[in-house]
Scaffold this motif. Structure first.
Motif, short mmCIF file in Angstrom:
data_model
loop_
_atom_site.label_atom_id
_atom_site.label_comp_id
_atom_site.label_asym_id
_atom_site.label_seq_id
_atom_site.Cartn_x
_atom_site.Cartn_y
_atom_site.Cartn_z
N VAL A 164 36.80 61.86 34.75
CA VAL A 164 36.29 60.55 35.18
C VAL A 164 36.97 60.21 37.13
N GLY A 165 38.21 61.55 37.30
CA GLY A 165 38.26 60.45 38.93
C GLY A 165 38.71 59.26 38.22
N GLY A 166 38.44 59.07 40.27
CA GLY A 166 39.51 57.88 40.50
C GLY A 166 40.42 57.14 40.22
N ASN A 167 40.71 55.49 39.44
CA ASN A 167 41.82 55.10 38.63
C ASN A 167 41.91 54.67 37.98
N LEU A 168 42.84 54.91 37.31
CA LEU A 168 43.59 54.80 35.42
C LEU A 168 44.73 54.02 35.07
N ILE A 169 44.10 53.27 33.82
CA ILE A 169 45.86 52.71 33.94
C ILE A 169 45.85 52.59 32.56
N SER A 170 47.01 53.02 31.75
CA SER A 170 47.39 52.67 30.28
C SER A 170 47.16 51.15 30.14
N VAL A 171 46.26 50.96 28.97
CA VAL A 171 46.94 49.76 28.30
C VAL A 171 46.90 49.28 26.58
N LEU A 172 47.49 48.27 26.10
CA LEU A 172 47.42 48.45 24.84
C LEU A 172 47.37 47.13 24.57
N GLU A 173 46.56 46.47 22.83
CA GLU A 173 47.03 45.54 22.58
C GLU A 173 47.36 44.84 21.88
N VAL A 174 47.08 43.39 22.57
CA VAL A 174 48.88 42.89 22.18
C VAL A 174 47.96 41.51 21.28
N PRO A 175 48.88 40.85 20.39
CA PRO A 175 48.60 39.04 19.76
C PRO A 175 48.17 38.44 21.11
N GLN A 176 46.58 37.76 21.59
CA GLN A 176 46.43 36.78 22.40
C GLN A 176 48.16 35.22 22.72
#
Ligand code: UTP
Length: 305
Positions: A164-176
């Motif tokens: 996809v190119g462009g910019n990427l970040i890694s994410v993960l889910e945490v309790p709200q």
């Protein structure tokens, strides 16, 4: 929700990711007094310093040039990747196994350091690497976030970038209720990939109050950014915590360039916090072939008390 299937077979027209920036100039105050004389990034999880895990992850992703943003008292990080002449000649004379030092080897010229004189924040640390980054897209790895998985987090991100190119970040889910300690994404459409999920990023906010957080997906210490971020960081005002925030600079690029989040399929340990560090040590020790059984017995004995 728009869904698309992205195939590795698609044409790769994106400039490859060959450079990674490792910001290692922070003060490490949460680990004092351990980090008074030893950089946080050299604290070992079992027998490898934190920075080694991050460098190995970058190498697995095909990255060649490692750029360390260092500060005062951080020289030992660079020495970790140099030849230790006395140690190595003595080990060789005594017939010791030298292969343990293999991960610390660097092709000459591929380890570059720049200095952040004052720790003004992550955004400022990245900006300090602008001359070396030049016009190339680049990766960022925060070594105190230890990512464990197969493939590694950065490899997974580079694979996604190649699509996809462009910019990427890694994410993960945490309790709200935990979101206000982190950078949080406002998610858009989700795309399926071969190994994981890509989410379009519509917005980013650093340390939002719980009731104003746009999701519970937090940025987790790995980035692939276009060099334009350096211009955005230039002259940026201080943000949350009185620091120059990378999240604020990235937020300003959304809409102008593609921006996606990769949900990492492996485990992430926050080794910037003491309990996260203990968790990483225990989890990795339990998985290691050379000690897992013994460590499990120790843990069970301790827990039985
Ligand atoms: P942290 O805020 O987690 O690290 O920054 P810190 O400031 O060293 O630790 P504490 O909070 O005082 O315990 C994340 C990463 O960004 C680097 C740090 O070295 C760490 O790897 N960093 C942070 C910089 O290089 N420069 C900065 O100005 C701030």
């Amino acid at each position: 929700m728009a869904r698309a299937f992205l195939s590795r077979q698609s044409m790769n027209t994106h400039k490859p990711i060959k450079k990674a920036v490792f910001p290692v100039a922070g003060l490490g105050t949460r680990f004092l007094p351990a980090t008074k004389a030893i950089p946080k990034e050299l604290l070992p999880v079992i027998d490898r310093p934190l920075i080694q895990y991050a460098v190995d992850e970058a190498r697995e992703a095909g990255i060649e040039q490692m750029i360390f943003v260092t500060g005062r008292g951080k020289t030992a990080i660079v020495e970790n990747f140099d030849i230790a002449f006395e140690l190595e000649s003595t080990m060789a004379e005594r017939g010791k196994d030298m292969s343990v030092l293999e991960p610390t080897r660097f092709t000459p010229g591929n380890l570059i350091t720049v200095r952040q004189q004052v720790p003004l924040g992550l955004g400022h640390a990245i900006w300090c690497a602008r001359a070396i980054v030049g016009d190339d897209p680049f990766a960022i790895l925060l070594p105190d976030e230890l990512m464990v998985g197969k493939p590694g987090c950065m490899k997974q991100m580079v694979d996604a970038y190649n699509e996809v190119g462009g910019n990427l970040i890694s994410v993960l889910e945490v309790p709200q209720d935990k979101v206000s300690s982190y950078g949080v994404i406002a998610p858009g459409a989700t795309l399926d990939m071969l190994d994981g999920t890509l989410t379009e990023v519509k917005g980013l906010v650093e340390k939002p109050p719980v009731d104003q957080a746009p999701s519970n997906k937090i940025i987790s210490g790995r980035y692939i950014l276009q060099p334009a971020v350096m211009r955005t960081l230039e002259g940026q005002e201080k943000g949350a915590g009185g620091e120059i925030q990378l999240t604020d600079a990235m937020a300003r690029m959304i809409g102008e360039q593609p921006f996606h989040a990769v949900t990492f399929g492996g485990k992430r340990y926050d080794c910037g916090s003491k309990t996260g560090f203990v968790e990483a040590t225990l989890a990795i020790a339990l998985e290691r072939e050379d000690m897992g059984t013994e460590v499990r017995a120790i843990a069970e004995r301790l827990l039985a008390k």
